[in-house]
Design a protein around this motif. Structure first.
Motif: not given
Length: 104
Positions: A10-25, A38-43, A55-61
């Protein structure tokens, strides 16, 4: 059936969303690290209602999950029309790349 998503997933999915949506580099090594963990967790996660909720809450995940499952299920969480259009576009691009280029 286990219906509890591991806290790390859950935390990694949220982190990936923040990184994907970040306006900063975003630091590529940080991004890659999050995706790898996150890949390890999903597998390891059971496919249950809790995973579906993440998965519904996180398009990047969801996109990552589909990529991990592609060999078995294709674009299993994408709407059929979107998946079909993506496959047709990919085939057209491959066919165009295979055509000999005219010599100038």
């Amino acid at each position: 059936m286990n219906t509890t998503v591991p806290k790390n997933l859950f935390m990694l999915a949220r982190m990936l969303e923040r990184l994907d949506r970040s306006a900063a580099a975003v630091d590529p090594a940080q991004y890659r690290g999050v995706v790898e963990r996150l890949s390890e967790q999903l597998l390891q996660a059971p496919h249950d209602a809790a995973l579906d909720a993440v998965l519904e809450a996180s398009p990047a995940t969801t996109e990552l999950y589909e990529n991990l499952q592609y060999q078995h299920a294709g674009l299993c969480r994408s709407p059929l029309e979107q998946a079909l259009n993506a496959e047709l576009a990919a085939r057209a691009a491959i066919d165009a790349a295979r055509k000999p280029q005219p010599k100038a």
